[in-house]
Structure formats: structure tokens, C-alpha cells
Design a protein around this motif. Sequence first.
Motif, PDB file in Angstrom:
ATOM      1  N   LEU A 178      -1.873  -3.408   8.788  1.00 23.73           N
ATOM      2  CA  LEU A 178      -2.099  -3.100   7.180  1.00 23.73           C
ATOM      3  C   LEU A 178      -0.857  -3.853   6.451  1.00 23.73           C
ATOM      4  O   LEU A 178      -1.203  -4.398   5.584  1.00 23.73           O
ATOM      5  CB  LEU A 178      -2.357  -1.827   6.692  1.00 23.73           C
ATOM      6  CG  LEU A 178      -2.654  -1.538   5.487  1.00 23.73           C
ATOM      7  CD1 LEU A 178      -3.911  -2.139   5.031  1.00 23.73           C
ATOM      8  CD2 LEU A 178      -2.723  -0.010   5.099  1.00 23.73           C
ATOM      9  N   PHE A 179       0.086  -3.217   6.994  1.00 23.74           N
ATOM     10  CA  PHE A 179       1.472  -3.727   6.112  1.00 23.74           C
ATOM     11  C   PHE A 179       1.629  -5.391   6.227  1.00 23.74           C
ATOM     12  O   PHE A 179       1.940  -5.965   5.200  1.00 23.74           O
ATOM     13  CB  PHE A 179       2.714  -3.021   7.136  1.00 23.74           C
ATOM     14  CG  PHE A 179       4.113  -3.437   6.553  1.00 23.74           C
ATOM     15  CD1 PHE A 179       4.543  -3.369   5.314  1.00 23.74           C
ATOM     16  CD2 PHE A 179       4.905  -4.357   7.231  1.00 23.74           C
ATOM     17  CE1 PHE A 179       5.832  -3.686   4.772  1.00 23.74           C
ATOM     18  CE2 PHE A 179       6.021  -4.698   6.815  1.00 23.74           C
ATOM     19  CZ  PHE A 179       6.413  -4.537   5.632  1.00 23.74           C
ATOM     20  N   CYS A 180       1.360  -5.767   7.579  1.00 26.40           N
ATOM     21  CA  CYS A 180       1.627  -7.244   7.527  1.00 26.40           C
ATOM     22  C   CYS A 180       0.583  -8.035   6.906  1.00 26.40           C
ATOM     23  O   CYS A 180       0.958  -9.101   5.930  1.00 26.40           O
ATOM     24  CB  CYS A 180       1.348  -7.735   8.986  1.00 26.40           C
ATOM     25  SG  CYS A 180       2.566  -7.120  10.221  1.00 26.40           S
ATOM     26  N   MET A 181      -0.601  -7.550   6.880  1.00 32.20           N
ATOM     27  CA  MET A 181      -1.833  -8.203   6.040  1.00 32.20           C
ATOM     28  C   MET A 181      -1.350  -8.436   4.430  1.00 32.20           C
ATOM     29  O   MET A 181      -1.461  -9.298   4.057  1.00 32.20           O
ATOM     30  CB  MET A 181      -3.157  -7.482   6.145  1.00 32.20           C
ATOM     31  CG  MET A 181      -3.648  -7.918   7.249  1.00 32.20           C
ATOM     32  SD  MET A 181      -5.011  -6.338   7.822  1.00 32.20           S
ATOM     33  CE  MET A 181      -6.304  -7.213   6.431  1.00 32.20           C
TER      34      MET A 181
ATOM     35  N   PRO B 111       0.843  -1.271  -0.209  1.00 36.26           N
ATOM     36  CA  PRO B 111      -0.054  -0.012  -0.094  1.00 36.26           C
ATOM     37  C   PRO B 111       0.798   1.250  -0.198  1.00 36.26           C
ATOM     38  O   PRO B 111       1.724   1.396   0.659  1.00 36.26           O
ATOM     39  CB  PRO B 111      -0.593  -0.039   1.323  1.00 36.26           C
ATOM     40  CG  PRO B 111      -0.706  -1.561   1.579  1.00 36.26           C
ATOM     41  CD  PRO B 111       0.527  -2.058   1.079  1.00 36.26           C
ATOM     42  N   ASP B 112       0.695   2.133  -0.859  1.00 37.04           N
ATOM     43  CA  ASP B 112       1.215   3.219  -0.946  1.00 37.04           C
ATOM     44  C   ASP B 112       1.354   4.170   0.276  1.00 37.04           C
ATOM     45  O   ASP B 112       2.208   4.795   0.747  1.00 37.04           O
ATOM     46  CB  ASP B 112       0.743   4.128  -2.045  1.00 37.04           C
ATOM     47  CG  ASP B 112      -0.760   4.327  -2.162  1.00 37.04           C
ATOM     48  OD1 ASP B 112      -1.354   3.831  -1.049  1.00 37.04           O
ATOM     49  OD2 ASP B 112      -1.150   4.937  -3.227  1.00 37.04           O
TER      50      ASP B 112
ATOM     51  N   ALA C  88      -6.470  -4.345  -3.183  1.00 30.78           N
ATOM     52  CA  ALA C  88      -7.475  -4.017  -2.697  1.00 30.78           C
ATOM     53  C   ALA C  88      -7.647  -3.649  -1.098  1.00 30.78           C
ATOM     54  O   ALA C  88      -8.091  -2.871  -0.538  1.00 30.78           O
ATOM     55  CB  ALA C  88      -8.587  -4.981  -2.890  1.00 30.78           C
ATOM     56  N   LEU C  89      -6.811  -4.517  -0.462  1.00 33.84           N
ATOM     57  CA  LEU C  89      -6.506  -4.334   0.955  1.00 33.84           C
ATOM     58  C   LEU C  89      -6.038  -2.818   1.206  1.00 33.84           C
ATOM     59  O   LEU C  89      -6.123  -2.355   2.267  1.00 33.84           O
ATOM     60  CB  LEU C  89      -5.678  -5.292   1.550  1.00 33.84           C
ATOM     61  CG  LEU C  89      -6.122  -6.835   1.581  1.00 33.84           C
ATOM     62  CD1 LEU C  89      -5.275  -7.818   2.075  1.00 33.84           C
ATOM     63  CD2 LEU C  89      -7.375  -6.660   2.756  1.00 33.84           C
TER      64      LEU C  89
END
Lengths: 371, 332
Positions: B306-309, A203-204, B251-252
Motif C-alpha cells: 500500500l505504501f509503495c502504491m 495513508p494514515d 482514495a487508495l
Amino acid sequence: MTVLAERPPAIEAITGVAPGGPDGDRPRPLRRRDLDDNLSLAGAALGSLAFTWLLYYQFLPLSGVVGFVLAWYAAFLAFYAAVTWQSHPWTVVKDRLMGTVVTAGAVVVGGGLVWTIVTTFWNGFDAFTHPNFFTTSMAGVRTNAAFTQGGILHALVGSGIEIGIAVAIALPLGLGTAVYMSEVGGRFAVVVRTVVEAMTALPDLVAGLFIYTTLVVGLRLGRTGLAAALAIAITMLPIIARSAEVVLRVVPGGLREAGSALGASQWQTVWRVVLPTARPGLATALILGIARGIGETAPVLIVSGLSTFTNADPVHNPMASLPLFAYFAVRSPEKAYITRGYAAASVLLAVVLVLFVVVRLLARQRKATSR
Amino acid sequence: MSISLHTADVPRSLRPVHTRGDRIFRLGARGVGAFVLVLVGAIGLFLGAQLVPTLHRYGLHFFTENRWIPNRDIVGVSAAILGTVEVAVMALLIAFPLALATALYISEYAPPRLRNFLTLLVDLMAAVPSIVYGVWGYFQLQPYAKLISRWLAEYVGWFPLFQVPGGQPHSASWPKSNFVQSPFIASLVVSMMVVPLACAVMRNVFAQAPLHEREAAMALGATRWGVIRSVVLPFGRAGIVGGTMLGLGRALGETIAVLLILSTSYDLSIHPLHVNGVTLSSFIANGFNEATSGQLSALLAAGFVLFCMTLVVNTLAAMIVNRSRSGATTEI
């Protein structure tokens, strides 16, 4: 697949007689559409249109274009299957139905893309047709001001500086990673490749959070254009590395062997032979990276604020950029400002479109030189 | 000057001896490769470090609590995690058939002349900035999407997932504000970004389906769909799975488009068609600029989640796609 379109010439050569013989047993055409194909399709489309119109608008108390199109498509599938079923086996019915379903899926996706692009330009049209939109900043201009005042110069300058810094960092690193993965190799390179690929879809936002904790807070850099540029560089790096590696792998191994056979060291071979050969492809990799980087909004939102004036100094004070300006503009309740946001998004989209045209031209040039 | 012709033939050693320049070059290249690993590791480390003070303060309730009220010291990410998964899964449900159809169309149905152009269009679609999709979704798509929401709530509303609290779907004047800014509409927009990503991977694998197997299927009388069913899809299975998972990772993590569309209340959303909802990324981006230092480390800890997911999903996807690529040469 073009091979399949032609009849294999070998049969006559082997058997000595023309295929089929007097019965007319010919190989079936694989790509041609005959009268039956066309008429069933057109008939089913028209019949279902009339049927749906009658049922939807005349008999049932329904309305709305979205529902009508969906109902028409469902009726069309049923009609098409029924018409085909009259004269063909189930296999052909299935083939035709799946053909329409696949094509419809592609049309929906293409329609979505066209819808997005057209409405973005259409809604921004009022703002970006005034030349001052590109030559002035929003400093001292109210959000509901007429379109003859103010513009996005500050965002253009900011985006340009940020992308410049990001490219200066991400290009050597990405190219180096690609060279390592394709030219040096080894077991460690497989790990690096997997991580780079996973990083592509990182993710950015996370890149922005990382820069924020390390540089903005940790090194007290503050919310500046430099921090934004570094966050963009992190998101660009895996794109450049991956597409560059694909290009480097296409360079024929014979060229490398020829270099080695002439006594060049590996470094000389890479620098003088492999990289120049892959130059158009590497330019494509860079452009894809820029196209990704210029639209990054989330990390820029985290590490840099929006300024309304032109700030060309990347290490002091917040710096505006195109996506950030568009984001804040469309969130405002002011209708004129939303139009400006659309116009900024149009400029962003136009930049991406131009970059892709350049990619296309580069690909053509590569094909021409390889011939 | 006599040369002995009777010595045994010994193959000369082919172990390459690198010059000093080459050793430096290989070391440098390896260093750059290692730097990328270190970078990803550092991202994980620095964000993970924020987990320590957060867990110290809120305990494991940080993962199970579904409210976020910093004033009363109640902070938890479970609602955002659920919302993230909700939006991502719905986006995938929409995007998967579309991506598969588009990939099949480009590789099997499209006229060969158009194929390169269509591939370029898919790449372009992947490069369109997410802010553009977000603006399009909010202003252009939402007026139509809320009609679909209403239809679903009206006719399939008996199913709990399609219920809209306070929606009163059968009344003449329906409360439109209950149907907008919902996770469903956010997932529609996210699916527009997932489709090109998944489609590009799938198309790539389909194009590598062995020509002789296609020809064999054709020679046995298979229709075009028959070839797809018996050759292209079985061959491309790993690419389909890998591409979809890559799309799931995207998407996550999608931020801006979701942030533009979702209303920003922090609520556990169990009704995808209803107005409220939150995802990890949109929540972090929204709360970041006004957060106090205590909240900031909680937000960064949420970023670590979020990073781990995404890292797990993406690495799995990359491994699946790579395996399919290495197996691209089929045995005869």
C-alpha cells in the motif's frame, strides 16, 4: 474578475466620442442577468418539473425520490436547451447548459457536505445534550444504559493528551521544515518539498503500521497513548510543513533584505522578522494540522486500544480517543451505543468547525494588519 | 594621502559570508529537512523489511494468490490490491466531474463575495474526519445508494460490471442484503473525501489563469463557457491532472470509512455492486488486532505494498502540480 465588470474608461478618452454612437452599440454586459435569462431558467425548471411529474408518477410505473430528481434534472437540461435554442445561437445554448451542469455539480458537493454535518449532529443530539456526556467516562456503564449515565470524558482526555504530545513534536519539526524549504532553499529543498507533498496524502494507516513495528514491537513501548500520539504526529507533520511554507513564501522579500541591510544575520532575520510577520498564517497551519490529527482513526486503531475508563498516563495502558470511541460505538449492535457514537462524532465535528472559525478570524486579522 | 584614480574597476565580491550563528541555523534547518526524508525512508524500510520473511515463506505467490486462509498457509494480497484499485478508480470516476465542477463554480461562476467562503467550505470538507464520512455513508447514504445499485443491476445488468449475483433484480421482493456493503457504496463515500482534495488543487490553478487572456477571450466575444474552454481549462490542465492524482492517492489509502462500509470477508470482488469486497487498508486495519505473529508480518508486508502504491502516485502528482506552479508565469 471585478475589473471586467466595469466598462473600460479608456475608449472615450482615446477616441473622444462616446462608444456606440446613435446606433446604441454598447459593450455587452458580462455579469448581469436580463429578463430573458431569468425567464428561460424559471420556465425550463417549472416546465420540466410538471412534465417529469406527469411522466414519472402518472404514466410510468416508477417511484422513488432519487429517480425523480435525476429524471427532473435530465428533463430540465433538455427543456432549457430547447428554450434557449428558440432565440439564441448554439454558443449561448452551450454556455447556459454548461453553466447549469457546473452549478449542479457544486450543489451536489455542497449538499453532500451539509447532509453529512446535519445528520451527524441530528443523530447524536439525544446523547450530547446531557451534561454528564462530557463529565463522566464509560467505566462501569453498560452499552445500552440510559443517556443520563456515562459519557466520553475518557475519550476527551485521551484525545487532548494525544494531540498535545503530537503538536509538541510535529510543530517544531514542521516549522523547521517549512523554514528550510522557504528560507534556506537549494536543490535539496526541492526534493524535500516533493517528499513532504507526497507525504501529505500518505495513508494514515501506514503511519500507524510504522509506529507499530518500530516502537510498539521494536522498543516494547506497548499499545499506549504515546504510540498513538507519535503516529498522529507523523500525519500532522506534512500538513503543518506545507501550509507553513506557503505562508512563509508570502512574506515580502523586501522585509528580509531590510533585515540583512540593517546587519542582522539570516537567523536573526528569520526569528525577528519573517516568523513574527507570518504569525497568523503559521497559527492557521497549526490549526489545520490539529484538525487533521484529531480525527485520525486508523493509526490510533492500530497502535492503541480502546479503554472505557479515563487514562491520563500516556506511557502505560491503552488510551481512549474520540474517533476510536466513535468507531467502536457505531459498530456495536446496540442502538443507544450507536447514538453515543454519533454524539462523539458530533463533538469531533464541532471541534473541527470551531478550529475553522478560528482560521477565518485569523485570516481576517491578517488582512486588517496588512492594510 | 593620495588615492589612485586609475585602478581598474573591479566588482566587489558579493558571495555572502555566513556568520557562525547562520551556519548553525542553515545546518539545523537542513537537518530538519533531512529528518523528514529519513522518516519517509524509515517508514519504507521498516515495512519493507517485513516483506523478507513473508516472501521467504509464501514466495511470489504472495502477490498473485487471491485467497487469505492463514490456517491452510494460503496467503496472498492480489484480491486486496484489485479491490483497492477498484474502489479508488470508481471513487475517482465519481469525484472527478464533481471536483472539476466545484472548482470551476468557485473560480468562475460564484459571486466574488462568496468566493473566500466557498473556498473555506472546501477546506472544511477536506478536514472532516473520515470516521464522520464513514458513519454518514453507512447509516445515511447506504439506504439510498442501494436503490441506485438495484436500478443499475436491473437495467444495465447485461453489462458484467453491473451484475449482482443472486440479486434477482426483477422480482418484487429484492434481496437487499446483496446490494449493501458493496465496493460501489464504499467508493461513493471515498469520493466525498477525494472531491475537496482534488477541488482545492484545481481551484488554485484556475485562479492563476492569466487575466489578460481572459479579457482577450471576452473581447473576442466569448461567453463565460467560451472563456473556460479556451483559457481556464488549457491553462489548468496540469492542475487538473495533478489534483486528480493526489485524490487517487487519498482514495487508495482511505481506511476507516471503507472499513465501516465493506463487509470484511476476504474475497476477490469482480461485481462492484455486490456485497463483498476488500481493500488493502481496510483488510489490514480489520485483521491487525487478532493476527498471530506470522500473519502480522504478512499484514505489514501488505502495508508495504500500500505504501509503495500511494507513494508512487503521490510523488507523481506532486511533481505534476509543482511543474504547473512553476510555469504559472506566462510569456507575453
